[in-house]
Scaffold this motif. Sequence first.
Motif, short mmCIF file in Angstrom:
data_model
loop_
_atom_site.label_atom_id
_atom_site.label_comp_id
_atom_site.label_asym_id
_atom_site.label_seq_id
_atom_site.Cartn_x
_atom_site.Cartn_y
_atom_site.Cartn_z
N ASP A 25 0.83 -1.20 0.00
CA ASP A 25 0.00 0.00 0.00
C ASP A 25 0.87 1.25 0.00
N TYR A 26 2.11 1.11 -0.46
CA TYR A 26 3.02 2.24 -0.41
C TYR A 26 2.64 3.28 -1.44
N PHE A 27 3.18 3.19 -2.63
CA PHE A 27 2.66 4.04 -3.70
C PHE A 27 2.71 3.25 -5.00
N PRO A 28 1.54 2.99 -5.58
CA PRO A 28 1.53 2.21 -6.81
C PRO A 28 2.08 3.00 -7.98
N ILE A 29 2.74 2.29 -8.86
CA ILE A 29 3.30 2.91 -10.06
C ILE A 29 2.47 2.41 -11.23
N LYS A 30 1.67 3.29 -11.76
CA LYS A 30 0.72 2.92 -12.81
C LYS A 30 1.33 2.96 -14.21
N ASP A 31 2.30 3.84 -14.41
CA ASP A 31 2.92 3.91 -15.73
C ASP A 31 4.43 4.05 -15.55
N LYS A 32 5.13 4.05 -16.63
CA LYS A 32 6.59 4.03 -16.60
C LYS A 32 7.21 5.43 -16.64
N THR A 33 6.40 6.47 -16.50
CA THR A 33 6.94 7.83 -16.63
C THR A 33 7.83 8.23 -15.46
N ASP A 34 7.71 7.54 -14.33
CA ASP A 34 8.48 7.91 -13.14
C ASP A 34 9.72 7.04 -12.93
N LEU A 35 10.09 6.22 -13.91
CA LEU A 35 11.23 5.32 -13.75
C LEU A 35 12.53 6.08 -13.48
N GLY A 36 12.74 7.18 -14.17
CA GLY A 36 13.95 7.98 -13.97
C GLY A 36 14.02 8.53 -12.56
N ARG A 37 12.89 9.02 -12.06
CA ARG A 37 12.84 9.56 -10.69
C ARG A 37 13.14 8.46 -9.68
N ILE A 38 12.57 7.29 -9.86
CA ILE A 38 12.79 6.19 -8.92
C ILE A 38 14.25 5.76 -8.94
N ALA A 39 14.83 5.63 -10.12
CA ALA A 39 16.24 5.26 -10.22
C ALA A 39 17.13 6.29 -9.52
N THR A 40 16.84 7.56 -9.70
CA THR A 40 17.62 8.64 -9.07
C THR A 40 17.44 8.63 -7.56
N MET A 41 16.22 8.36 -7.09
CA MET A 41 15.96 8.28 -5.64
C MET A 41 16.91 7.29 -4.99
N PHE A 42 17.05 6.13 -5.58
CA PHE A 42 17.89 5.10 -4.98
C PHE A 42 19.37 5.36 -5.21
N LYS A 43 19.72 5.91 -6.35
CA LYS A 43 21.13 6.21 -6.63
C LYS A 43 21.68 7.23 -5.64
N ASN A 44 20.87 8.20 -5.24
CA ASN A 44 21.32 9.28 -4.37
C ASN A 44 21.09 9.02 -2.88
N SER A 45 20.58 7.86 -2.53
CA SER A 45 20.39 7.51 -1.12
C SER A 45 21.67 6.90 -0.58
N ASN A 46 21.95 7.13 0.69
CA ASN A 46 23.17 6.53 1.24
C ASN A 46 22.91 5.39 2.21
N ILE A 47 21.64 5.07 2.46
CA ILE A 47 21.30 3.86 3.20
C ILE A 47 20.13 3.18 2.47
N VAL A 48 20.39 2.01 1.94
CA VAL A 48 19.34 1.19 1.33
C VAL A 48 19.46 -0.20 1.95
N ILE A 49 18.38 -0.66 2.56
CA ILE A 49 18.36 -1.98 3.17
C ILE A 49 17.16 -2.72 2.59
N THR A 50 17.38 -3.94 2.15
CA THR A 50 16.32 -4.72 1.52
C THR A 50 16.10 -6.01 2.28
N ALA A 51 14.87 -6.52 2.18
CA ALA A 51 14.50 -7.81 2.77
C ALA A 51 14.10 -8.73 1.63
#
Length: 135
Positions: A25-51
Motif C-alpha cells: 500500500d506504499y505508492f503504486p506505479i501505474k505507468d513508466k513515466t516515473d522510472l527515472g525519478r525512482i532510479a535517481t531516488m535510490f542512486k542518491n540515497s546513502n542507506i538502502v536496506i532490503t528484505a
Amino acid sequence: MLNITYKIGEIPHIEELIDLFNCSDYFPIKDKTDLGRIATMFKNSNIVITAWENRKLIGLSRALSDFSYCCYLSDLCVRDEYKRQGIGQKLVELTKEKAGNQCKLILQSSPNAIVFYSKIGMKQINSAFIIQREY
C-alpha cells in the motif's frame, strides 16, 4: 517460518522495486513515466536496506543520513502479504543501526502507518513542515 535475508547497500533492479511498490500500500506505479525519478531516488540515497525471501524482494528501507546528527527514513515498504511479521520493524532497526547512535531517525508517515510507527516505539512529533515537490 520465513527464511528472510536482509541486505545492506544493494539496490534492487527497477522492475523489482516497481513490483514491490505495486504489491504494497506504499505508492503504486501505474505507468513508466516515473522510472527515472525512482532510479535517481535510490542512486542518491546513502542507506538502502532490503528484505528478501529467497530471490523475491519483500521489503525495503531507503534513507538519507549525515551519520552524525540525523537520518531521514524516506521509504519503508513491505509487501502486503508479508506484513505483521516483524519485517518493517527489522528494517527500521537496521536503518537506525547503520545511521549510528548519534543520529535521530526522522520520517513522514502515511496516515495508515501511524499506528505501526507508534507500536514500534517511535514518537510522533508536530513540528514538521513541507514544501511539496513540483511534478
